[in-house]
Design a protein around this motif. Sequence first.
Motif, PDB file in Angstrom:
ATOM      1  N   VAL A 213     -11.174  43.972 -10.316  1.00  0.00           N
ATOM      2  CA  VAL A 213      -9.809  43.670 -10.593  1.00  0.00           C
ATOM      3  C   VAL A 213      -9.218  42.790  -9.467  1.00  0.00           C
ATOM      4  O   VAL A 213      -8.874  41.709  -9.643  1.00  0.00           O
ATOM      5  CB  VAL A 213      -9.109  45.027 -10.424  1.00  0.00           C
ATOM      6  CG1 VAL A 213      -7.637  44.644 -10.515  1.00  0.00           C
ATOM      7  CG2 VAL A 213      -9.224  45.815 -11.995  1.00  0.00           C
ATOM      8  N   ILE A 214      -9.662  43.055  -8.177  1.00  0.00           N
ATOM      9  CA  ILE A 214      -9.146  42.208  -6.958  1.00  0.00           C
ATOM     10  C   ILE A 214      -9.809  40.776  -7.088  1.00  0.00           C
ATOM     11  O   ILE A 214      -9.195  39.666  -7.119  1.00  0.00           O
ATOM     12  CB  ILE A 214      -9.498  42.920  -5.884  1.00  0.00           C
ATOM     13  CG1 ILE A 214      -8.602  44.189  -5.485  1.00  0.00           C
ATOM     14  CG2 ILE A 214      -9.305  41.964  -4.407  1.00  0.00           C
ATOM     15  CD1 ILE A 214      -9.096  45.011  -4.303  1.00  0.00           C
ATOM     16  N   ILE A 215     -11.174  40.680  -7.450  1.00  0.00           N
ATOM     17  CA  ILE A 215     -11.914  39.422  -7.471  1.00  0.00           C
ATOM     18  C   ILE A 215     -11.350  38.902  -8.932  1.00  0.00           C
ATOM     19  O   ILE A 215     -11.142  37.431  -8.564  1.00  0.00           O
ATOM     20  CB  ILE A 215     -13.299  39.750  -7.648  1.00  0.00           C
ATOM     21  CG1 ILE A 215     -13.922  40.317  -6.398  1.00  0.00           C
ATOM     22  CG2 ILE A 215     -13.911  38.509  -8.125  1.00  0.00           C
ATOM     23  CD1 ILE A 215     -15.296  40.793  -6.565  1.00  0.00           C
ATOM     24  N   ALA A 216     -11.067  39.355  -9.986  1.00  0.00           N
ATOM     25  CA  ALA A 216     -10.318  38.599 -10.934  1.00  0.00           C
ATOM     26  C   ALA A 216      -9.187  38.088 -10.597  1.00  0.00           C
ATOM     27  O   ALA A 216      -8.893  37.079 -11.063  1.00  0.00           O
ATOM     28  CB  ALA A 216     -10.329  39.621 -12.336  1.00  0.00           C
ATOM     29  N   LEU A 217      -8.076  39.090  -9.988  1.00  0.00           N
ATOM     30  CA  LEU A 217      -6.967  38.225  -9.846  1.00  0.00           C
ATOM     31  C   LEU A 217      -6.855  37.219  -8.681  1.00  0.00           C
ATOM     32  O   LEU A 217      -6.008  36.421  -8.996  1.00  0.00           O
ATOM     33  CB  LEU A 217      -5.883  39.564  -9.324  1.00  0.00           C
ATOM     34  CG  LEU A 217      -5.615  40.816 -10.321  1.00  0.00           C
ATOM     35  CD1 LEU A 217      -4.696  41.759  -9.818  1.00  0.00           C
ATOM     36  CD2 LEU A 217      -4.914  39.985 -11.573  1.00  0.00           C
ATOM     37  N   SER A 218      -7.787  37.498  -7.896  1.00  0.00           N
ATOM     38  CA  SER A 218      -7.877  36.225  -6.590  1.00  0.00           C
ATOM     39  C   SER A 218      -8.148  35.004  -7.231  1.00  0.00           C
ATOM     40  O   SER A 218      -8.015  33.958  -7.199  1.00  0.00           O
ATOM     41  CB  SER A 218      -8.900  36.727  -5.720  1.00  0.00           C
ATOM     42  OG  SER A 218      -8.699  37.902  -5.112  1.00  0.00           O
ATOM     43  N   ALA A 219      -9.327  35.232  -8.396  1.00  0.00           N
ATOM     44  CA  ALA A 219      -9.971  33.961  -9.149  1.00  0.00           C
ATOM     45  C   ALA A 219      -8.598  33.316 -10.075  1.00  0.00           C
ATOM     46  O   ALA A 219      -8.462  32.141 -10.000  1.00  0.00           O
ATOM     47  CB  ALA A 219     -10.990  34.640 -10.026  1.00  0.00           C
ATOM     48  N   MET A 220      -7.875  34.245 -10.616  1.00  0.00           N
ATOM     49  CA  MET A 220      -6.740  33.738 -11.422  1.00  0.00           C
ATOM     50  C   MET A 220      -5.750  33.115 -10.530  1.00  0.00           C
ATOM     51  O   MET A 220      -4.957  31.797 -10.992  1.00  0.00           O
ATOM     52  CB  MET A 220      -5.974  34.975 -12.047  1.00  0.00           C
ATOM     53  CG  MET A 220      -4.854  34.342 -13.158  1.00  0.00           C
ATOM     54  SD  MET A 220      -4.051  36.099 -13.840  1.00  0.00           S
ATOM     55  CE  MET A 220      -2.936  36.507 -12.209  1.00  0.00           C
ATOM     56  N   ARG A 221      -5.608  33.608  -9.433  1.00  0.00           N
ATOM     57  CA  ARG A 221      -4.381  32.809  -8.345  1.00  0.00           C
ATOM     58  C   ARG A 221      -5.071  31.391  -7.663  1.00  0.00           C
ATOM     59  O   ARG A 221      -4.165  30.691  -7.110  1.00  0.00           O
ATOM     60  CB  ARG A 221      -3.784  33.798  -7.288  1.00  0.00           C
ATOM     61  CG  ARG A 221      -3.080  34.785  -7.952  1.00  0.00           C
ATOM     62  CD  ARG A 221      -2.553  35.867  -6.757  1.00  0.00           C
ATOM     63  NE  ARG A 221      -2.141  35.051  -5.741  1.00  0.00           N
ATOM     64  CZ  ARG A 221      -0.682  35.064  -5.699  1.00  0.00           C
ATOM     65  NH1 ARG A 221       0.122  35.269  -6.750  1.00  0.00           N
ATOM     66  NH2 ARG A 221      -0.177  34.423  -4.774  1.00  0.00           N
ATOM     67  N   ALA A 222      -6.356  31.347  -7.987  1.00  0.00           N
ATOM     68  CA  ALA A 222      -6.777  30.313  -7.035  1.00  0.00           C
ATOM     69  C   ALA A 222      -6.908  28.904  -7.857  1.00  0.00           C
ATOM     70  O   ALA A 222      -7.478  27.807  -7.113  1.00  0.00           O
ATOM     71  CB  ALA A 222      -8.416  30.524  -6.401  1.00  0.00           C
TER      72      ALA A 222
END
Length: 513
Positions: A213-222
């Motif tokens: 979840v953290i990796i997916a949300l970080s990718a979305m914000r990047a």
Amino acid sequence: MASSNPTEENWNPSSLLVYHALPGHQDFDSTISDAKPTADTRTNFYDRSLTSRKYALVGVACSSIFSCLCIITGIVTLANHGIMGVTPLNMLNPSEFPRLLLQWEILILILDLIVMLCTESTGFVHGISLRSTLASESRLRFNTNLRLLTAARGWHNPNGALLNGISVVLLIISYSSPSLIVCVDDRSMPEYAGVGIAGFPILILGVALLLQVIIALSAMRAVKILTWSSSPFDLTAALVHHTQLTPATFRCMRCVSELQTYVGPAKPSETQPSAWQAHPSIRKVVIFLWVSVAACAGWATVVMYIWDHSYATSPFTLQTWSFLQNFMGNYITYHMPGVNLKGWILLFVNIAVVQGPLTLGLHCSELIVNVIRDERQWRCATGRKGLRVAANPLKPIFTHPICLILFIAKPFLHWMFGLSFSLDLLVSDEKTIFVSVYMFTSQIWNLCIALFIFTSFFTFVALRRPCGPQPAAYGHLQTLANLVDEWSPVMWWGHKEDRIPYCHAGRILACSR
């Protein structure tokens, strides 16, 4: 449909109208000055699909909640009973042992289904982010890519090689955990038996899901996401509108496999190339699936060989075959006395090494499913109802048979693996004191047969060649930009009649069939 009289051999650009899909290009011949201009309005239409974004974030939120519940359950169990702690769910009389095994198998199947839903939710966000990142790097070719095997530039990028590798490990751990979490509680007291939840494995599952979840949300914000739509048409229109993709001229009848072919008019073809020919990664996926089938057959053969030469009891026959586990049949086992932290790590490594190829194979199968889905959607443009670009994001899962097959196959095949490679935890006073690892010959062959059928079907789909003169695209963005000259919510594609003195193809107002 479109037809073309000139051939590649006699084509001369000075004698034909150049078909343009971007404004600002000049025609070669003054006799076609009244042809329809391609204004910006042709690519103004694309759906940002905020509904898909809402569904995806709801799925990620549910994944976060489930992962936190797993972490809390694991921490409470470990705090009360230590690293070997088990939380009992129910206790039954040993005479009801068949019922107990059925409960155990159903719980593992339910847990596999929940893991699949959680990983699919985070995977969708991660995949959309990867697609946008590749587009910003001018490296995006197809609408669908191998999500965890295609990396963006930069080791610190959430879609980079480092975090993609970590995501692969987390995905394998997520699907390996259910077989370790749900255990048969064979108590030292003969009057009780039941199903329990092992604390350490459920804690690891929660951490693995939360990290995804953290990796997916970080990718979305990047990265800036132009559209959340999984449709290749929304993505192509968005890239053209934002000048990240430029349609090429003279290619309105060129399919994806003709990208390197000499530019110019082409006669319609009766059949189109297969996905195997059009998408290079699909060939690797199909080969990997067949290697997995062979490895599974080899695994079953080794288990049979060890049984025949070590136990020398009843051989494997149709009479001893069963779909569910049968301790009266053919199997091998090894034991791990005294479970501690090192023991749990060793168990995770054992099951992840064996189950990893299955998890990766099913993950890579998404590429075949999505590429075929994109092509079927594109071929609706020559039907009576036309191509509807905007659609409910959940609709393809339940309306496209191949999507539904993969949706069912993922938890089911992982569940079948759990029947083949299972653990029996001996529990006393809610603590694990002994672990037996079983490999059941019948269930391994069942998994091999199911995987063979799955791979055969996907191979057939990948090799099948669409019929008709409509050029195949398979979600290739440049090809779609070349084929579609005007964008609208509903599109038909075919022979274009717009007072241009030669045959060419593009978006038409309605299907003539």
